[in-house]
Design an enzyme around this catalytic site. Sequence first.
Site, PDB file in Angstrom:
ATOM      1  N   ARG A 174      14.582  44.237 -30.655  1.00  0.00           N
ATOM      2  CA  ARG A 174      15.347  44.063 -29.414  1.00  0.00           C
ATOM      3  C   ARG A 174      16.100  42.731 -29.419  1.00  0.00           C
ATOM      4  O   ARG A 174      17.177  42.624 -28.841  1.00  0.00           O
ATOM      5  CB  ARG A 174      14.450  44.191 -28.180  1.00  0.00           C
ATOM      6  CG  ARG A 174      15.223  44.325 -26.880  1.00  0.00           C
ATOM      7  CD  ARG A 174      14.328  44.665 -25.690  1.00  0.00           C
ATOM      8  NE  ARG A 174      14.168  46.081 -25.477  1.00  0.00           N
ATOM      9  CZ  ARG A 174      14.960  46.834 -24.701  1.00  0.00           C
ATOM     10  NH1 ARG A 174      15.978  46.293 -24.056  1.00  0.00           N
ATOM     11  NH2 ARG A 174      14.734  48.116 -24.560  1.00  0.00           N
ATOM     12  N   GLU A 182      13.508  43.745 -15.903  1.00  0.00           N
ATOM     13  CA  GLU A 182      13.646  42.637 -16.846  1.00  0.00           C
ATOM     14  C   GLU A 182      14.985  41.892 -16.793  1.00  0.00           C
ATOM     15  O   GLU A 182      15.014  40.667 -16.922  1.00  0.00           O
ATOM     16  CB  GLU A 182      13.430  43.142 -18.282  1.00  0.00           C
ATOM     17  CG  GLU A 182      12.026  43.628 -18.552  1.00  0.00           C
ATOM     18  CD  GLU A 182      11.952  44.445 -19.835  1.00  0.00           C
ATOM     19  OE1 GLU A 182      12.503  45.567 -19.843  1.00  0.00           O
ATOM     20  OE2 GLU A 182      11.374  43.969 -20.818  1.00  0.00           O
TER      21      GLU A 182
END
Length: 756
Positions: free
Chosen positions: A312, A713
């Site tokens: 990621r 997030e």
Amino acid sequence: MNKIFTKNIEHESAKKHVTGKAIYTDDIAEPTNLLHAAIGYSNCSKGIIKKIDLKDVFQSEGVIDIITDKDIKGINDVGPIFKGDKIFTSKNIEYYGQPIFAVIATSNILAKKASLKAKVLVQELKPILTIKEAIKKKSYVLKPRFLNKGDAKNNLKKSKNILSGDLYSGGQDHFYLEGQIAMTVPQEDDNFLVYSSTQHPSETQQIIAKVLNQDFNSIHVVVRRIGGGFGGKETQSFLFAAIASIASKKLNKPIKLRLDRDDDMIMTGKRHDFYFKYKVGFSDKGKINALKILMASRCGISADLSGAINDRAIYHIDNAYFIPNIEIESYRCKTNTVSNTAFRGFGGPQGMFCIENILENISQKLNKDSCEIRKLNFYNNIRNETHYGMKITDNVITDIFNQLIKKSKYYKRKKDIEKFNSKNKILKKGISITPVKFGISFTTTHLNQAGALVHIYTDGSIHLNHGGIEMGQGLMTKLAQITSHELGLNYDSIKITSTDTEKVPNTSASAASATTDLNGGAIINAVSKIKSNLNKFIYDYYNAKSIIKYKNDHVYFNKRKISFKDLISKAYLNRVSLSSSGFFKTSKLDIDTKTLKGRPFLYFTYGAAVSEVIIDTLTGENKLHQVDIIHDVGNSINKRIDKGQIEGGFIQGLGWLTTEEISWNSDGVLQTHSPSTYKIPTSGETPFKLNVEIYKNGYNKEEVINRSKAVGEPPFMLAISSFIAIKDAIYNTNKNRDSSLLIAPATPENILNSIN
Ligand code: MTE
Ligand code: MOS
């Protein structure tokens, strides 16, 4: 737009949170014969155990038994994907805080006291502690990964300007208010009921079963809510649930294991700290032409989730910018420290931190406004393919940026700051605007699935169950809203219940911000099945000819209106099924796990923040004066909750980049294991003005519920603007020198180091 989604209902447990009535794992009524566990762990970071003497532990007050690796009937490992997370060691010490045994006593405090009486003789060895050492020794938990697009090498050569340097971002402790805890209660036939503070009940179930050498169906995990997880309970809760269960099986007694704050900070993994080495080529205007980047993270002793986290980071190295030629090397470093793990953003913040610093360094080198350079590099209609080959079709960053520049009066304030700085020698101000573009979906494609279970009882009240975990983020509120909307019922008639592996099986962790999207989808599927039973009944029984509508606690058809309650009691008497499970999986995802190329995300969320900061060049302290945020949550399901997530995420990100510093001594012993040595942001760090606006044109192009977007997030990364503003303030102390030496977190010490 439906009214139910615009009501902005308060968090379903808001009042229970503040009155203390919300039941967390430690508040569950304790069985009378409950015993307590405490873990004895290693005091050094690498070595060979020569002797373990537990005599004094045994003789300590209230002690019933001791559990070691010999008591494990199944596998001695709680690793989620890869092995390597030993429960107890009896031979090699691999990190400070590694469990060696657990002592079972009549109270939590007596167990803890006993655990400290162990005498463990260790032949100490030299540990690998830092990222740089690990790279040198090729010490990795997983193989390095590489991703290329275009030809970075040749385009760097051709670039008019080249800049190279190092960057470092620090780790972060999750500091959830409720620490790690589990309570296991034995049932018939060696079955176990486990209450665990976890983001992942299904994997808790699976891992306990493997550790006890039993079938998955003998373990039952229940979670009503957790007091924050932030990624720290996605896998790291397994160890404690496993130890409680091993002891429970051995003694046939209920066992509770609750860590105190110090042990929690010592024994659990944190955000990965990262080291970056970059070389960037750009035009005189500041347009990036090529980027070569080495990124390396401290994974600690095992792989845990480090593969996906570092992937990621690779996927977010572009943030909102088109980089035509890029060459990425990603190293997953193995060190003799506790295994690092998921933390809000899951590697994304680290990747974005890197590119934002590079852009700031470019603008300082060119002595140009960094806002302009950011805009120049944004993805647009033509330059719209990421380095992993995904086309961006939902880009709103330029609109958000322009709105925010105007709203925050960025240019006027920049001028005011120049004036202020010219008059002040010691105090210097800085300002910065940075974007966020964050990909939504688990990059491990199969995890993008969810289940639900909906019952309608004969009085018309609804029992809602699904695979998601309430960790404070407001998941249950949103999912109850969705259920009430689908059934046309008042929100209060939806009963929220504990997440339970016996109701909805094989779930994914509540993570990747996608929990509402996934579980909401499963709920809609379950409700649609019940509604189809009901509709069939209405057509037959009431001879309905029109479309049937569920609204305002009633059902409408043939110009008639009957109450939902009446419909349900009639349906029951006519033997209609009033309960259903539901399932959902995300569509369109497609990645090549070898090359990392393809479409890892369903969509992106966007946002931007302007931070204005003042630093004291004598003490290195900083204070945020004002932060302005515009953040995209699509067409919000609940703005009140989304705003809470944006504010909370921002402040948590601010902690990561300014106050929270994890420190190990040269032997690998954690120095920062309590709030006295580890500083999370509090009201004192909150900016004087914090203006949060939800992006008014927010709309999800993908068919996500209510056209909303995930919010958990992404706002965390808005705080990068505060770090960059500090860099700007440092640059403003002396424009002949750049501020590229500032490392994160920007503590007073680090700020002073980068000035002097
Ligand atoms: N908000 C609160 N209050 N507590 C938390 O533990 N975790 C964050 C975020 N917001 C968290 C939170 C993380 S790391 C994630 S992935 C998401 O919430 C998970 O929930 P969601 O998928 O429902 O957004
Ligand atoms: Mo969040 S780091 O995906 O639990």
